[in-house]
Design an enzyme around this catalytic site. Structure first.
Site, PDB file in Angstrom:
ATOM      1  N   ASN A 154      -2.206  -0.019   6.246  1.00 19.70           N
ATOM      2  CA  ASN A 154      -1.265  -1.069   7.203  1.00 19.70           C
ATOM      3  C   ASN A 154      -0.765  -2.213   6.928  1.00 19.70           C
ATOM      4  O   ASN A 154      -0.107  -3.189   6.662  1.00 19.70           O
ATOM      5  CB  ASN A 154      -2.735  -2.027   7.706  1.00 19.70           C
ATOM      6  CG  ASN A 154      -3.790  -2.511   6.475  1.00 19.70           C
ATOM      7  OD1 ASN A 154      -3.397  -1.474   5.383  1.00 19.70           O
ATOM      8  ND2 ASN A 154      -4.564  -3.085   7.234  1.00 19.70           N
ATOM      9  N   HIS A 157      -2.328  -5.516   1.655  1.00 14.90           N
ATOM     10  CA  HIS A 157      -3.120  -6.374   1.307  1.00 14.90           C
ATOM     11  C   HIS A 157      -3.228  -7.523   0.908  1.00 14.90           C
ATOM     12  O   HIS A 157      -2.506  -7.953  -0.082  1.00 14.90           O
ATOM     13  CB  HIS A 157      -4.447  -5.694   0.464  1.00 14.90           C
ATOM     14  CG  HIS A 157      -4.894  -5.932  -0.015  1.00 14.90           C
ATOM     15  ND1 HIS A 157      -6.727  -6.132   0.779  1.00 14.90           N
ATOM     16  CD2 HIS A 157      -5.302  -7.049  -1.327  1.00 14.90           C
ATOM     17  CE1 HIS A 157      -7.556  -7.139   0.182  1.00 14.90           C
ATOM     18  NE2 HIS A 157      -7.077  -7.785  -1.317  1.00 14.90           N
ATOM     19  N   LYS A 169       0.913  -1.235   0.129  1.00 14.57           N
ATOM     20  CA  LYS A 169       0.130  -0.058   0.147  1.00 14.57           C
ATOM     21  C   LYS A 169       0.576   1.351   0.216  1.00 14.57           C
ATOM     22  O   LYS A 169       2.127   1.533  -0.009  1.00 14.57           O
ATOM     23  CB  LYS A 169      -1.160  -0.122   1.591  1.00 14.57           C
ATOM     24  CG  LYS A 169      -1.441  -0.972   1.138  1.00 14.57           C
ATOM     25  CD  LYS A 169      -2.607  -1.324   2.312  1.00 14.57           C
ATOM     26  CE  LYS A 169      -3.883  -2.146   1.822  1.00 14.57           C
ATOM     27  NZ  LYS A 169      -4.888  -2.280   3.515  1.00 14.57           N
ATOM     28  N   TYR A 202     -12.801  -2.406  -3.401  1.00 12.97           N
ATOM     29  CA  TYR A 202     -12.911  -1.798  -1.659  1.00 12.97           C
ATOM     30  C   TYR A 202     -14.573  -2.167  -1.747  1.00 12.97           C
ATOM     31  O   TYR A 202     -15.030  -0.892  -1.146  1.00 12.97           O
ATOM     32  CB  TYR A 202     -12.212  -1.046  -1.309  1.00 12.97           C
ATOM     33  CG  TYR A 202     -10.877  -1.534  -0.951  1.00 12.97           C
ATOM     34  CD1 TYR A 202     -10.830  -2.368  -0.230  1.00 12.97           C
ATOM     35  CD2 TYR A 202      -9.709  -0.944  -1.324  1.00 12.97           C
ATOM     36  CE1 TYR A 202      -9.461  -2.953  -0.072  1.00 12.97           C
ATOM     37  CE2 TYR A 202      -8.613  -0.910  -0.731  1.00 12.97           C
ATOM     38  CZ  TYR A 202      -8.339  -2.632  -0.572  1.00 12.97           C
ATOM     39  OH  TYR A 202      -7.042  -2.534   0.721  1.00 12.97           O
ATOM     40  N   GLU A 251      -9.799 -10.752  -7.638  1.00  8.40           N
ATOM     41  CA  GLU A 251      -9.079  -8.820  -7.499  1.00  8.40           C
ATOM     42  C   GLU A 251      -7.220  -8.687  -8.311  1.00  8.40           C
ATOM     43  O   GLU A 251      -7.044  -8.151  -9.199  1.00  8.40           O
ATOM     44  CB  GLU A 251      -8.111  -9.648  -6.290  1.00  8.40           C
ATOM     45  CG  GLU A 251      -9.515  -9.213  -5.357  1.00  8.40           C
ATOM     46  CD  GLU A 251      -8.906  -8.640  -3.879  1.00  8.40           C
ATOM     47  OE1 GLU A 251      -7.815  -9.276  -3.235  1.00  8.40           O
ATOM     48  OE2 GLU A 251      -9.640  -8.629  -3.315  1.00  8.40           O
TER      49      GLU A 251
HETATM   50  P1  CMP Z   1      -7.202  -4.465   3.336  1.00  9.27           P
HETATM   51  O1  CMP Z   1      -7.018  -6.355   4.440  1.00  9.27           O
HETATM   52  O2  CMP Z   1      -6.738  -4.269   2.710  1.00  9.27           O
HETATM   53  O3  CMP Z   1      -8.802  -4.594   3.529  1.00  9.27           O
HETATM   54  C1  CMP Z   1      -9.365  -3.381   3.841  1.00  9.27           C
HETATM   55  C2  CMP Z   1      -8.799  -2.192   3.848  1.00  9.27           C
HETATM   56  O4  CMP Z   1      -9.728  -1.316   5.210  1.00  9.27           O
HETATM   57  C3  CMP Z   1      -8.012  -2.176   5.139  1.00  9.27           C
HETATM   58  O5  CMP Z   1      -6.634  -4.069   4.687  1.00  9.27           O
HETATM   59  C4  CMP Z   1      -7.488  -1.544   5.477  1.00  9.27           C
HETATM   60  O6  CMP Z   1      -6.869  -0.787   4.983  1.00  9.27           O
HETATM   61  C5  CMP Z   1      -8.895  -0.291   5.908  1.00  9.27           C
HETATM   62  N1  CMP Z   1      -9.767  -0.507   7.754  1.00  9.27           N
HETATM   63  C6  CMP Z   1      -9.976  -1.914   8.098  1.00  9.27           C
HETATM   64  N2  CMP Z   1     -10.978  -1.299   9.208  1.00  9.27           N
HETATM   65  C7  CMP Z   1     -10.409   0.076   9.773  1.00  9.27           C
HETATM   66  C8  CMP Z   1     -10.808   0.829  10.286  1.00  9.27           C
HETATM   67  N3  CMP Z   1     -11.209   0.405  11.110  1.00  9.27           N
HETATM   68  N4  CMP Z   1     -10.137   2.303  10.282  1.00  9.27           N
HETATM   69  C9  CMP Z   1      -9.792   2.567   9.131  1.00  9.27           C
HETATM   70  N5  CMP Z   1      -9.633   1.701   7.894  1.00  9.27           N
HETATM   71  C10 CMP Z   1      -9.723   0.373   7.644  1.00  9.27           C
END
Ligand code: CMP
Length: 138
Positions: free
Chosen positions: A113, A116, A10, A50, A127
């Site tokens: 984070n 993904h 990311k 998403y 995807e």
């Molecule tokens: P990902 O696993 O890529 O799938 C959904 C994404 O939404 C997740 O990683 C985070 O980047 C984002 N996400 C999930 N929960 C939260 C949250 N509580 N606050 C902000 N972003 C979130």
């Protein structure tokens, strides 16, 4: 039997110089890279990728974050790729991620984070097709 999963490094991890470190850990864990590119998603691309999260309160934040800079997309192959890759990534919240996981090492928050990984074999294929043309996959 070999399965595939779709990885994205990311924008936060790309900005922080972690592309090489993450690819090293991914290949050391036994994943084969079957497709790879540096690219940037538009807001519309992120909204489509998403779509399942569109009703979530963090959706706007997610769209802004994921479109703010380049990402690395990759198709990875390994037996049990989806579940093994999610184990390698660690928990969504890096504070809860296990030692040695990619999010423990490289993520800064639940939203930003670092990595993904697909959540099912079916979504992995959807995807992968989102990011790659057939001639870009090996
Ligand atoms: P990902 O696993 O890529 O799938 C959904 C994404 O939404 C997740 O990683 C985070 O980047 C984002 N996400 C999930 N929960 C939260 C949250 N509580 N606050 C902000 N972003 C979130």
């Amino acid at each position: 039997m070999a399965h595939t999963t779709l990885m994205m490094i990311k924008p936060d991890a790309v900005e922080n110089g972690h592309i090489g470190g993450i690819l090293e850990k991914v290949t050391a864990a036994g994943f084969q890279i079957k497709a790879l590119k540096l690219t940037q998603l538009s807001k519309n691309d992120v909204e489509r990728f998403y779509e399942v999260h569109q009703e979530r309160p963090f959706f706007g934040e997610l769209v802004a974050f994921m479109s703010r800079g380049p990402i690395v997309a990759a198709v990875l192959e390994k037996e049990n790729a989806v579940s093994d890759f999610r184990t390698l990534i660690g928990a969504t919240n890096p504070a809860e991620a296990a030692e040695g996981t990619l999010r423990k090492l490289y993520a800064t928050s639940t939203g930003e984070n670092a990595v993904h990984g697909s959540d099912s074999d079916e979504n992995a294929e959807i995807e992968a097709a989102f990011h790659f043309a057939g001639r870009e996959r090996f």
